[in-house]
Each structure stands twice: as C-alpha cells, then as structure tokens.
Design an enzyme around this catalytic site. Structure first.
Site, mmCIF file in Angstrom:
data_model
loop_
_atom_site.group_PDB
_atom_site.id
_atom_site.type_symbol
_atom_site.label_atom_id
_atom_site.label_comp_id
_atom_site.label_asym_id
_atom_site.label_seq_id
_atom_site.Cartn_x
_atom_site.Cartn_y
_atom_site.Cartn_z
ATOM 1 N N HIS A 33 0.834 -1.205 0.000
ATOM 2 C CA HIS A 33 0.000 0.000 0.000
ATOM 3 C C HIS A 33 0.873 1.261 0.000
ATOM 4 O O HIS A 33 0.608 2.215 -0.739
ATOM 5 C CB HIS A 33 -0.888 0.041 1.247
ATOM 6 C CG HIS A 33 -1.861 -1.091 1.372
ATOM 7 N ND1 HIS A 33 -1.793 -2.007 2.387
ATOM 8 C CD2 HIS A 33 -2.921 -1.444 0.628
ATOM 9 C CE1 HIS A 33 -2.785 -2.876 2.281
ATOM 10 N NE2 HIS A 33 -3.498 -2.556 1.203
ATOM 11 N N ARG A 191 -4.146 -9.979 4.570
ATOM 12 C CA ARG A 191 -4.620 -11.289 5.052
ATOM 13 C C ARG A 191 -3.474 -12.196 5.498
ATOM 14 O O ARG A 191 -3.731 -13.220 6.141
ATOM 15 C CB ARG A 191 -5.458 -11.981 3.968
ATOM 16 C CG ARG A 191 -6.783 -11.278 3.711
ATOM 17 C CD ARG A 191 -7.722 -12.069 2.820
ATOM 18 N NE ARG A 191 -9.075 -11.543 2.871
ATOM 19 C CZ ARG A 191 -9.592 -10.698 1.965
ATOM 20 N NH1 ARG A 191 -8.862 -10.289 0.943
ATOM 21 N NH2 ARG A 191 -10.826 -10.267 2.089
HETATM 22 P P1 AMP Z 1 -6.595 -3.768 -0.272
HETATM 23 O O1 AMP Z 1 -6.402 -2.924 0.931
HETATM 24 O O2 AMP Z 1 -6.108 -5.172 -0.097
HETATM 25 O O3 AMP Z 1 -7.978 -3.668 -0.829
HETATM 26 O O4 AMP Z 1 -5.641 -3.174 -1.385
HETATM 27 C C1 AMP Z 1 -5.659 -1.818 -1.712
HETATM 28 C C2 AMP Z 1 -4.792 -1.573 -2.918
HETATM 29 O O5 AMP Z 1 -3.456 -1.997 -2.631
HETATM 30 C C3 AMP Z 1 -5.243 -2.383 -4.145
HETATM 31 O O6 AMP Z 1 -5.028 -1.594 -5.307
HETATM 32 C C4 AMP Z 1 -4.321 -3.562 -4.107
HETATM 33 O O7 AMP Z 1 -4.130 -4.179 -5.362
HETATM 34 C C5 AMP Z 1 -3.046 -2.917 -3.615
HETATM 35 N N1 AMP Z 1 -2.151 -3.918 -3.035
HETATM 36 C C6 AMP Z 1 -2.438 -4.822 -2.061
HETATM 37 N N2 AMP Z 1 -1.374 -5.606 -1.831
HETATM 38 C C7 AMP Z 1 -0.396 -5.200 -2.671
HETATM 39 C C8 AMP Z 1 0.954 -5.627 -2.931
HETATM 40 N N3 AMP Z 1 1.501 -6.646 -2.267
HETATM 41 N N4 AMP Z 1 1.658 -4.980 -3.883
HETATM 42 C C9 AMP Z 1 1.106 -3.952 -4.579
HETATM 43 N N5 AMP Z 1 -0.144 -3.506 -4.387
HETATM 44 C C10 AMP Z 1 -0.892 -4.122 -3.441
#
Ligand code: AMP
Length: 287
Positions: A33, A191
């Site tokens: 993030h 997660r």
């Molecule tokens: P989330 O909080 O999991 O909904 O993710 C929010 C944003 O962060 C989304 O655009 C995800 O694709 C991105 N994201 C989550 N994990 C990663 C990662 N390991 N590398 C790059 N972007 C990520």
C-alpha cells in the site's frame, strides 16, 4: 496530513493547484500500500494532492467471508500514510458510504461488472466485483481524482476497474503498479496476518509455483498444460487447497492454451491456507 471521516469534509479546501491522485485501500496497511502512495506522489508531483481512502467495504465480502475479522488498524495506518506522503486520508463509515449501516440499501443503484466479473475471483466470490466496483465508483465520486492507482496483486480487480472507467467514461486515469513481495517471495497482503507460522511457510508455494511457471515460459515453454502442471506441483507438494490456477490473456482474461508473442499472458492463482484465502499472479513472457 489531514484525516477526514466524513465525505462532506472533502469538499475542495484541501486540494492543491495540481492533479489529484487517489489510492483506495481497506486499511491494515503494509508496504505494498505504501508503495502505491509513494507512486501516487511521484505521479502528481509536489503541487498535486494524494488522497488515500481506508474503508473495509462490506458489499465486496461474501457470506461467510472475513468481513468481521478483517484487521482494522487505523492508528497504525495513519502513520504509514503520513510516512508515504499522503495529504488527505478519507476513512468514512459504512453508513456514510451507503446510507445504510450494513451495506447496499434495498433500492440502491449498483454497478454490474459484466462477464469479466463472473470468472476467476468472481466465480469463487459471487457478488464480489459488484460490491468492489460500486465502492470504487463511489470513492471516485467522493474524491474526484485525475488518477487512481491500483496494485497488480489484485490483477483481475485492476482489469475490471480499467473496464469500468472506460465503459462508463469516468475520465479517471487508472495506473497499475507491480506487486510488492516479502523477501522470500510471498505477495504482501493484509490477510497474511491471519496465517499461522506453518501456513505462512506453506503459503510460499503460491509464489514459488508462479515463479516456476514464469521461469519455464522464459526458457521457451509455450504449452499451458505443461506450465499449469508445474505450478500445481508446487501447491500440491505444500498440501495447499487450490481454488484455481489459470493462464489467461492479460486484458480479457480469456483462457489460453499456448503462449504466443502476440497475446501476453498472466498466470493467476487462488488457494486456501486453512480458512485464509490468498491470491497472487505473475506475467508470463517468452524468451
Ligand atoms: P486492499 O487494501 O487489499 O484492498 O488493497 C488496496 C490496494 O493496494 C489495491 O489496489 C491492491 O491491489 C493494492 N495492493 C495490495 N497488496 C499489494 C501488494 N503486495 N503490492 C502492490 N499492491 C498491493
């Protein structure tokens, strides 16, 4: 940095003269993030505005999924946002976003993801992309960005959001960013905090399987069945319960039977470690 919990507080005042970038998250922030936020700053420059949203969106979770136990760590998240150069954090309540404390009002207009939303993640998580697209559209309405950055970690999500902005003429530029990984290869994910030490070790089989497929493609293997067998072996050796492992067209996500130069491919995996469902993906390119 400014924290706003109400969308009405976002009106105008905090914007600089330049472009506005938004990074949408569900919180429990990690370096994946943070990298999106730092990239957002690079995209809009110093006179631009970087907005991060933190919202655990109930409508993209299915019945029996982890909405209730999803980690909520707002104080730590604000420190990450500050360190990553975010100007404004929007962290609204479910009631503010939906006009209902539980999610969609019965009379709510929502976004239909079309056929892209029925495959892969959409097949395993019915209704997921309808909830996700609806909240992305709402958060774009609230933050009015010029550009929005999303991670390739959620590869299908990125493609579906690109289709949303194209098909509904939203006029927001969508930028996809590479997946950030732990040093041993595991894709960073909020997660991952659910995993026991043993499952954390077994979870490596996802990235290992994908990297094996990637290396074989690089070495000239074009047969998708052969590539899938390689990846599957990594997962079955680790006794991980596979949801899917697929090789798809990078854009349409249609199944491919062999790799060709004119049709770039992506390998995508979803698997269960106990009750935790993880996803990952890599690009497959030839020699
Ligand atoms: P989330 O909080 O999991 O909904 O993710 C929010 C944003 O962060 C989304 O655009 C995800 O694709 C991105 N994201 C989550 N994990 C990663 C990662 N390991 N590398 C790059 N972007 C990520």
């Amino acid at each position: 940095m400014m924290l706003v919990t109400s969308t009405s507080a976002l009106d105008g005042a905090e914007r600089g003269p330049g472009r506005v970038a938004v990074v949408m998250t569900m919180g429990a922030l990690h370096d994946g993030h943070a990298e999106l936020m730092r990239s957002a700053r690079r995209v809009v420059g110093d006179d631009g505005t970087v907005i991060a949203t933190i919202f655990v969106n109930p409508t993209q979770f299915g019945v029996g999924e982890d909405f209730d136990r999803y980690p909520r760590t707002l104080d730590d998240d604000l420190v990450v946002c500050e360190g990553a150069g975010v100007d404004v954090v929007l962290s609204p309540t479910v009631l503010e976003v939906y006009g209902d404390a539980n999610g969609f009002r019965p009379d709510a207009i929502t976004i239909d993801p079309g056929p892209l939303g029925d495959i892969l993640e959409g097949a395993s998580r019915r209704g997921h992309f309808r909830g996700m697209l609806t909240v992305v559209h709402k958060l774009m309405g609230m933050t009015d960005p010029d550009v929005a950055l999303f991670g390739e970690k959620d590869y299908q999500q990125l493609q579906v959001i690109k289709a949303l902005t194209r098909d509904l003429e939203l006029g927001v530029e969508i930028v996809g960013m590479p997946t950030i990984r732990e040093t041993d290869g595991l894709a960073m994910s909020s997660r991952n905090t659910y995993l026991s030490p043993e499952d954390r070790q077994r979870a490596l089989s996802l990235s290992k399987g994908l990297f094996a497929m990637q290396a074989a493609a690089k070495a000239g293997e074009v047969n998708v069945s052969t590539l899938l067998a390689l990846g599957t072996k990594s997962l079955t050796d680790a006794q991980v319960k596979l949801d899917y492992l697929e090789v798809r067209d990078v854009e349409t996500l249609e199944p491919l039977t062999s790799l060709t130069k004119d049709r770039p491919a992506r390998a995508l995996v979803a698997a269960f470690l106990g009750t935790t469902r993880l996803i990952d993906n890599v690009a497959l390119t030839g020699p």
